[in-house]
Scaffold this active site. Structure first.
Site: not given
Length: 637
Positions: A249, A337, A341, A383
């Site tokens: 990242n 993370c 969320w 999700r």
């Protein structure tokens, strides 16, 4: 109803992969909200499947028996129908494809579900969970933490709630500057305050650090969190991702905190995989669970290759690390993370359950889900696939959390007020869209679609049925300490009650917890009957003061649930254990509350105590005159 071309199909067969001798034959109905299968037999049996529960519909190749239709559900039900005519099968198939994937929020079941027209009851239901009261219970606000309304218009972070808890020493410029340096603007906020040590668990998203960027305001924010914990000279920063993912990242201008730029922090990776790995893992697990006749070797190999239990262990390990840091090292922890969320919600929730016995109660788990998942912006709609959209956004993040709670219940069966049934009911309603709690991806979205005005809350629905979800082994005393689960691999189990609960052909059919729960209900009924008899005898004594005629409601005369295991009393397993559907029905029966169950199937003391036992109870607890003990025993029978 505009998408339903064939509302009724007769002579439909229902296949059971464990029972091949005789297939059920019945009628298939399509309504605006449910697919209903009614078996044609002497005892009416029904299967209700919510359209929103359907994850996948497959029309298999035509056979001599008919046209097979295979339905996979998000709550892990698998229904295999054989429809006589290919055209009817195609009509049902196309209807279910559209009904199971709504395009607009207004098409979801919650916006048409209307159990009671009273607007006051609807409003009271939404106000039942008060997160401010939970903060007060934790001891917040205090000298180190305060509630801020800096985000009251969602200007700082549109996926956070309006009110947040931040360090008292953090100024407005510090908070705003930190939010600009964090992905999605999700700056560090309080998740849980452990008042016994004064340490805190905070959560946020990854920093936009890249390879070398830094932010003075973000560094000041972490320093303010550290100063809010006077009992420790350092704080942990926990990145729940694998280190390789976090490093990747950095190339996109994100990444993780550089320890050289932050004062007194200890950085830790815990290695929980991303949403795509978890989605693939669940799919592999379900393939193993749905295999008709696997060998032991194939089953164990498939379970290992799915990696599911390994991921559950990773989430549990992270929660244990947080709990130990806060309770034993007295150090605060900042968790993140990527966007804060998914994995962050899992880890913070498990740590809270380990630290606080309140979250192990029925009401407490509702508060925890409201606080860590709904309020803090877990993307439920994405999700869970509530609406038609990108399937790559779907992932079983909440399912893993529920699985972790069940694993804890297996290790600590006496410290949770609720049973497995409560977890399954909540899990069902995450996908059912029957209530508005889990519609939308954040609080701002729910306000925009006016969820509290147009839908009902799940929590009153569950609290009204609380008796059904209680754990008969729960002890109210002696369970206030911090839980320390053993996370060695052999302690993790496949939760068949979740992933195979609709497979009626599986063994064992006897549920120990259900039997214990039934004993508790029977005990309560006997105590009520004894109380009524005592009142009648007291009234009779008042009418005849010269006669001693009293009955002591001695608890020793009633079976204690803690003594049931190993007791010589015969258990009644003749009744099939039913699973309640979200609409209040079960396979073949109508679910009801305890009162209606008692009216339909009254339990007399004779069902548990024999005539001889009742006579002994009467002799030991009653002061009766000649022959009255026998009369009382006959009366109780």
């Amino acid at each position: 109803m505009e998408y339903i071309t064939t509302p009724k199909v007769e002579q439909v067969k229902l296949q059971d992969r464990y029972v091949t001798k005789k297939q059920a034959i019945g009628t298939l109905y399509l309504t605006a909200t449910h697919l209903i299968y009614v078996e044609a037999c002497e005892v009416r049996k029904e299967i209700w499947i919510l359209h929103h529960h359907i994850a996948q519909v497959e029309k298999l190749p035509l056979t001599t028996a008919g046209c097979p239709l295979l339905i996979h559900c998000k709550n892990f039900r698998v229904a295999h129908f054989i429809i006589p005519r290919e055209r009817d099968c195609h009509d049902v198939y196309t209807s279910l494809l559209r009904l199971s994937q709504p395009v607009k929020c207004e098409e979801l079941y919650a916006f048409s579900y209307n159990p009671q027209p009273n607007k006051e009851d609807k409003s009271a239901g939404w106000n039942m969970i008060d997160l401010k009261m939970d903060l007060e219970r934790m001891g917040v606000p205090n000298d180190f933490w305060e509630i801020t309304d800096l985000n009251k218009d969602y200007e700082v972070c549109n996926t956070y709630p309006r009110r947040l808890v931040v360090p008292r020493t953090a100024s407005k410029p510090t908070i705003v500057g930190s939010s600009k340096f964090r992905s999605r603007g999700r700056f560090p906020v309080l998740s849980y305050y452990f008042k016994e040590t004064g340490a805190a668990i905070c959560r946020c998203s990854q920093p936009l650090s890249g390879f070398s960027a830094r932010c003075v305001e973000d560094e000041q924010m972490l320093q303010a969190i550290s100063k809010a914990t006077p009992g420790s000279s350092f704080m942990y920063v926990v990145d729940t991702r694998p280190k390789l993912n976090a490093m990747a990242n950095r190339a996109a201008g994100k990444g993780y905190e550089n320890e050289d730029n932050y004062v007194n922090i200890r950085f830790q990776f815990v290695g929980i995989e991303n949403i795509h790995v978890m989605r693939s893992s669940l799919q592999k697990l379900l393939e193993v669970c749905e295999t008709k006749s696997p060998s032991m070797s194939d089953f164990l190999t498939g379970l290992e290759n799915s990696g599911w239990l390994r991921h559950i262990k990773a989430v549990m390990d992270a929660g244990v690390f947080l709990a130990k840091a806060v309770s034993e090292e007295k150090a605060s922890v900042l968790v993140h993370c990527s966007d804060g969320w998914d994995r962050t919600a899992q880890v913070c929730s498990i740590a809270s359950i380990l630290l606080d016995p309140f979250y192990r109660t029925v009401k407490g788990l509702m508060v925890l889900i409201e606080k860590e998942w709904i309020s803090m912006g877990h993307k439920f709609s994405h999700r869970c696939g509530h609406l038609e959209g990108d399937p790559k956004e779907m992932s079983p993040i909440f399912t893993q959390f529920v699985d972790c709670v069940w694993q804890l219940m297996e290790q600590f069966p006496c410290v949770f007020e609720f049973s497995e049934k409560f977890l399954l009911e909540i899990h069902d309603h995450i996908f059912s869209c029957q209530f508005g709690n889990f519609i939308g991806n954040c609080q701002k979205e729910r306000e925009e679609i006016n969820v509290t005005e147009k839908t009902y809350s799940l929590w009153p629905f569950l609290l009204e049925r609380k008796e059904q979800y209680l754990n008969p082994l729960y002890k109210t005393t002696g369970n206030s300490g911090v839980l320390q689960p053993n996370t060695l691999p052999f302690n993790f189990k496949l939760w068949c009650g979740m992933y195979n609960r609709f497979d009626k052909g599986m063994q064992p059919k006897q549920s120990v917890m259900e039997c214990l729960h039934n004993f508790v209900l029977q005990k309560k009924l006997i105590q009520d009957d004894l109380t009524q008899l005592d009142n009648k005898m007291t009234t009779q004594d008042a009418s005849f003061p010269d006669k001693a005629f009293t009955l002591s409601n001695n608890k020793s005369s009633v079976v204690d649930p803690s003594e049931i295991i190993g007791h010589s009393m015969p258990l009644n397993y003749s009744k099939e254990i039913q699973t309640c559907m979200p609409n209040g029905t079960a396979d073949g029966v109508e679910c009801s509350n305890i009162a209606s169950w008692r009216q339909q199937d009254p339990v007399s003391p004779g069902d548990i105590l024999s005539t001889e036992d009742l006579a002994e109870v009467s002799e030991s607890n009653c002061l009766l005159r000649n022959g009255e003990a026998k009369a009382l025993a006959n009366k109780v029978e």
